[in-house]
Design a protein around this motif. Structure first.
Motif, PDB file in Angstrom:
ATOM      1  N   ARG A 280       0.943  -1.279   0.193  1.00  0.00           N
ATOM      2  CA  ARG A 280       0.112  -0.061   0.045  1.00  0.00           C
ATOM      3  C   ARG A 280       0.927   1.328   0.039  1.00  0.00           C
ATOM      4  NH1 ARG A 280      -3.996  -0.145   4.879  1.00  0.00           N
ATOM      5  NH2 ARG A 280      -5.249   1.359   3.341  1.00  0.00           N
ATOM      6  N   PRO A 281       0.542   2.161  -1.112  1.00  0.00           N
ATOM      7  CA  PRO A 281       1.705   3.265  -1.207  1.00  0.00           C
ATOM      8  C   PRO A 281       1.282   4.262   0.068  1.00  0.00           C
ATOM      9  CG  PRO A 281      -0.186   3.158  -2.770  1.00  0.00           C
ATOM     10  CD  PRO A 281      -0.088   1.867  -2.123  1.00  0.00           C
ATOM     11  N   ILE A 282       2.264   4.976   0.420  1.00  0.00           N
ATOM     12  CA  ILE A 282       2.074   6.162   1.453  1.00  0.00           C
ATOM     13  C   ILE A 282       2.337   7.376   0.810  1.00  0.00           C
ATOM     14  CG2 ILE A 282       2.661   6.791   3.667  1.00  0.00           C
ATOM     15  CD1 ILE A 282       3.378   4.028   4.345  1.00  0.00           C
ATOM     16  N   HIS A 283       1.484   8.366   0.915  1.00  0.00           N
ATOM     17  CA  HIS A 283       1.804   9.744   0.212  1.00  0.00           C
ATOM     18  C   HIS A 283       1.368  10.811   1.250  1.00  0.00           C
ATOM     19  CE1 HIS A 283       0.924   7.214  -3.463  1.00  0.00           C
ATOM     20  NE2 HIS A 283       1.949   8.276  -3.971  1.00  0.00           N
ATOM     21  N   VAL A 284       2.133  11.746   1.134  1.00  0.00           N
ATOM     22  CA  VAL A 284       1.932  13.149   1.747  1.00  0.00           C
ATOM     23  C   VAL A 284       1.019  13.990   0.774  1.00  0.00           C
ATOM     24  CG1 VAL A 284       4.062  14.205   1.673  1.00  0.00           C
ATOM     25  CG2 VAL A 284       2.552  15.243   3.104  1.00  0.00           C
ATOM     26  N   VAL A 285       0.021  14.713   0.865  1.00  0.00           N
ATOM     27  CA  VAL A 285      -0.578  15.166  -0.094  1.00  0.00           C
ATOM     28  C   VAL A 285      -0.968  16.576   0.635  1.00  0.00           C
ATOM     29  CG1 VAL A 285      -1.657  13.367  -0.989  1.00  0.00           C
ATOM     30  CG2 VAL A 285      -2.911  14.635   0.810  1.00  0.00           C
ATOM     31  N   TYR A 286      -1.024  17.736  -0.491  1.00  0.00           N
ATOM     32  CA  TYR A 286      -1.336  19.164  -0.094  1.00  0.00           C
ATOM     33  C   TYR A 286      -1.956  19.771  -1.389  1.00  0.00           C
ATOM     34  CZ  TYR A 286       3.459  19.466  -2.163  1.00  0.00           C
ATOM     35  OH  TYR A 286       4.478  19.305  -3.000  1.00  0.00           O
ATOM     36  N   PRO A 287      -2.791  20.744  -0.921  1.00  0.00           N
ATOM     37  CA  PRO A 287      -3.639  21.529  -2.222  1.00  0.00           C
ATOM     38  C   PRO A 287      -2.929  21.743  -3.398  1.00  0.00           C
ATOM     39  CG  PRO A 287      -4.039  22.091   0.032  1.00  0.00           C
ATOM     40  CD  PRO A 287      -2.943  21.612   0.039  1.00  0.00           C
ATOM     41  N   SER A 288      -1.742  22.423  -3.272  1.00  0.00           N
ATOM     42  CA  SER A 288      -1.205  23.004  -4.524  1.00  0.00           C
ATOM     43  C   SER A 288       0.381  23.474  -4.429  1.00  0.00           C
ATOM     44  CB  SER A 288      -2.073  24.404  -4.823  1.00  0.00           C
ATOM     45  OG  SER A 288      -1.410  25.108  -6.072  1.00  0.00           O
ATOM     46  N   ARG A 289       0.913  23.307  -5.799  1.00  0.00           N
ATOM     47  CA  ARG A 289       2.180  23.944  -5.592  1.00  0.00           C
ATOM     48  C   ARG A 289       2.429  25.402  -5.660  1.00  0.00           C
ATOM     49  NH1 ARG A 289       3.319  19.297  -8.962  1.00  0.00           N
ATOM     50  NH2 ARG A 289       4.701  17.842  -7.980  1.00  0.00           N
ATOM     51  N   LEU A 290       1.467  26.054  -6.158  1.00  0.00           N
ATOM     52  CA  LEU A 290       1.409  27.436  -6.398  1.00  0.00           C
ATOM     53  C   LEU A 290       1.503  28.131  -5.013  1.00  0.00           C
ATOM     54  CD1 LEU A 290       1.541  29.468  -8.684  1.00  0.00           C
ATOM     55  CD2 LEU A 290      -1.109  29.444  -8.649  1.00  0.00           C
ATOM     56  N   ASN A 291       2.119  29.024  -4.850  1.00  0.00           N
ATOM     57  CA  ASN A 291       2.298  29.923  -3.425  1.00  0.00           C
ATOM     58  C   ASN A 291       2.503  29.082  -2.295  1.00  0.00           C
ATOM     59  OD1 ASN A 291       2.160  32.310  -5.011  1.00  0.00           O
ATOM     60  ND2 ASN A 291       0.145  32.314  -5.072  1.00  0.00           N
ATOM     61  N   LEU A 292       3.331  27.708  -2.407  1.00  0.00           N
ATOM     62  CA  LEU A 292       3.146  27.070  -1.279  1.00  0.00           C
ATOM     63  C   LEU A 292       3.862  27.639  -0.050  1.00  0.00           C
ATOM     64  CD1 LEU A 292       2.777  23.980  -0.794  1.00  0.00           C
ATOM     65  CD2 LEU A 292       5.148  23.485  -1.221  1.00  0.00           C
ATOM     66  N   PRO A 293       3.319  27.512   0.934  1.00  0.00           N
ATOM     67  CA  PRO A 293       3.808  28.326   2.193  1.00  0.00           C
ATOM     68  C   PRO A 293       5.135  27.376   2.448  1.00  0.00           C
ATOM     69  CG  PRO A 293       1.580  27.979   2.392  1.00  0.00           C
ATOM     70  CD  PRO A 293       1.803  27.268   1.118  1.00  0.00           C
ATOM     71  N   ASN A 294       6.201  28.160   3.181  1.00  0.00           N
ATOM     72  CA  ASN A 294       7.364  27.588   3.611  1.00  0.00           C
ATOM     73  C   ASN A 294       7.186  26.652   4.476  1.00  0.00           C
ATOM     74  OD1 ASN A 294      10.117  27.677   2.918  1.00  0.00           O
ATOM     75  ND2 ASN A 294      10.511  28.858   4.521  1.00  0.00           N
ATOM     76  N   LYS A 295       6.123  26.769   5.433  1.00  0.00           N
ATOM     77  CA  LYS A 295       5.914  25.700   6.445  1.00  0.00           C
ATOM     78  C   LYS A 295       5.408  24.356   6.019  1.00  0.00           C
ATOM     79  CE  LYS A 295       1.141  27.232   7.266  1.00  0.00           C
ATOM     80  NZ  LYS A 295       0.343  27.924   8.056  1.00  0.00           N
ATOM     81  N   VAL A 296       4.846  24.603   4.635  1.00  0.00           N
ATOM     82  CA  VAL A 296       4.323  23.129   4.156  1.00  0.00           C
ATOM     83  C   VAL A 296       5.553  22.613   3.539  1.00  0.00           C
ATOM     84  CG1 VAL A 296       2.574  22.123   2.396  1.00  0.00           C
ATOM     85  CG2 VAL A 296       1.871  24.014   4.039  1.00  0.00           C
ATOM     86  N   ARG A 297       6.072  23.476   2.384  1.00  0.00           N
ATOM     87  CA  ARG A 297       7.381  22.834   1.981  1.00  0.00           C
ATOM     88  C   ARG A 297       8.325  22.103   2.889  1.00  0.00           C
ATOM     89  NH1 ARG A 297      12.563  24.420   0.653  1.00  0.00           N
ATOM     90  NH2 ARG A 297      11.739  26.478   1.515  1.00  0.00           N
ATOM     91  N   LEU A 298       8.585  22.922   4.051  1.00  0.00           N
ATOM     92  CA  LEU A 298       9.837  22.342   4.785  1.00  0.00           C
ATOM     93  C   LEU A 298       9.405  21.053   5.527  1.00  0.00           C
ATOM     94  CD1 LEU A 298      11.150  25.695   6.123  1.00  0.00           C
ATOM     95  CD2 LEU A 298      12.320  24.116   4.625  1.00  0.00           C
ATOM     96  N   PHE A 299       7.938  20.916   6.022  1.00  0.00           N
ATOM     97  CA  PHE A 299       7.425  20.025   6.817  1.00  0.00           C
ATOM     98  C   PHE A 299       7.370  18.884   5.734  1.00  0.00           C
ATOM     99  CE2 PHE A 299       4.158  17.225   8.369  1.00  0.00           C
ATOM    100  CZ  PHE A 299       4.613  17.052   9.627  1.00  0.00           C
ATOM    101  N   VAL A 300       7.144  18.882   4.460  1.00  0.00           N
ATOM    102  CA  VAL A 300       6.987  17.793   3.504  1.00  0.00           C
ATOM    103  C   VAL A 300       8.453  17.214   3.410  1.00  0.00           C
ATOM    104  CG1 VAL A 300       6.691  17.067   0.995  1.00  0.00           C
ATOM    105  CG2 VAL A 300       5.022  18.570   2.328  1.00  0.00           C
ATOM    106  N   ASP A 301       9.334  18.054   3.267  1.00  0.00           N
ATOM    107  CA  ASP A 301      10.762  17.591   3.130  1.00  0.00           C
ATOM    108  C   ASP A 301      11.204  16.850   4.505  1.00  0.00           C
ATOM    109  OD1 ASP A 301      10.878  18.957   0.749  1.00  0.00           O
ATOM    110  OD2 ASP A 301      12.053  20.542   1.343  1.00  0.00           O
TER     111      ASP A 301
END
Length: 320
Positions: A280-301
């Motif tokens: 079963r694949p495991i993904h992290v998902v978020y609404p959009s790449r456009l204007n992606l908040p830094n808090k989201v990008r760093l948490f996903v990393d």
């Protein structure tokens, strides 16, 4: 060559192609044209861009001259986009979005994340894997805050106000941006007590075996054999299924994350060979790449760095 006439006073198609290879259009003019089309007005576009209406008009005229194509039809009452202008505006809008995204990434990359980050995760995955991720994230970025909501359902990110979510299993929403973190094996397990009483089931006998399932009728596949099972016990939680298997109720089909400790200490045995029943694949998902908040990008990393190796660790080995 037969000359194909373009719509709405457009130049011949072969002329457009030839000029496309030789004429360099400034990206700023492409962004300007996309803004005019979106706002449907020179005046509103000028206000949006902080320039005069006359400047907008002159740059659009120069753009049309460079391309050799009429992009807009102007009247005293309205502005109409030509056929060629519609196609060109779509390209320009895409380029404008990429430019905006690039600028945002550069700006956000210079600042530490702040504010509240809302995260949704399945219960067991959140308990097992997310605590160290969140701990390191908060330690590194002291101005950030995290709200973790554990629920065995898939939330609507935008409507429920989540920034990111963990999805386990197939993705069913193509509008979300997804980053794969790993895969979770699913295994057939039973207790030694159950196996000593009922024998080690062959995959071909699974149809008649005592099984623990999640619905009245399920189809399981083991060693290439598909079997329609009729569970003796139905539950709505994989941890309950695992506990029932440990108690000797029957054979369970559960994620490795649920049963690995019981397998390691001998309370459960893996059936039908070492190969998983499924992945079963495991993904992290978020609404959009456009204007992606830094808090989201760093948490996903951080998620990708700290959780991806987990499913690859050896299973079933006892520590000496």
């Amino acid at each position: 060559m037969r000359r194909l006439e373009g719509p709405d006073n457009a130049a011949p198609v072969e002329l457009i192609v030839r000029l496309g290879l030789t004429v360099m259009i400034p990206p700023a003019d492409m962004v300007l044209f996309a803004t005019v089309v979106r706002e449907e007005s020179f005046t509103r576009a000028a206000l949006k861009l902080g320039i005069t209406k006359q400047t907008v008009s002159e740059r659009i005229r120069q753009l049309e001259e460079r391309l050799g194509v009429r992009l807009l039809e102007r009247t005293t009452r309205r502005l109409r986009v030509t056929g060629a202008g519609v196609m060109y505006s779509e390209r320009c809008a895409a380029i404008a979005a990429l430019i905006d995204e690039a600028n945002s990434e550069v700006q956000q990359g210079q600042a530490d994340p702040t504010g509240l980050l809302r995260v949704s995760s399945p219960v067991l995955y959140g308990r097992r894997y997310l605590t160290p991720v969140i701990s390191k994230y908060l330690a590194r970025y002291p101005q950030a805050r995290v709200e973790l909501v554990l629920a065995d359902r898939r939330p609507h990110l935008i409507e429920e106000g989540f920034d990111v979510a963990i999805h386990i299993g197939p993705l069913n929403d193509s509008s979300l941006v997804a980053r794969k973190l790993g895969e979770s094996p699913v295994r057939f397990v039973a207790s030694p007590r159950f196996l000593s009483k009922h024998g080690t089931s062959d995959a071909r006998e699974l149809r008649s075996a005592r099984c623990i399932g999640y619905s009245a009728f399920e189809t399981w596949e083991a060693e290439g054999v598909k079997s329609r099972i009729d569970p003796v016990l139905m539950v709505n939680d994989s941890e309950l299924a695992c506990e029932a298997a440990i108690a000797g109720v029957g054979i369970a089909r559960v994620p490795d994350i649920v049963c690995q400790e019981a397998v390691r200490d001998g309370r459960l045995k893996v059936l039908f060979g070492p190969r998983p029943a499924a992945m079963r694949p495991i993904h992290v998902v978020y609404p959009s790449r456009l204007n992606l908040p830094n808090k989201v990008r760093l948490f996903v990393d951080a998620l990708a760095t700290l959780t991806e190796p987990a499913p690859r660790r050896p299973r079933g080995r006892k520590r000496k």
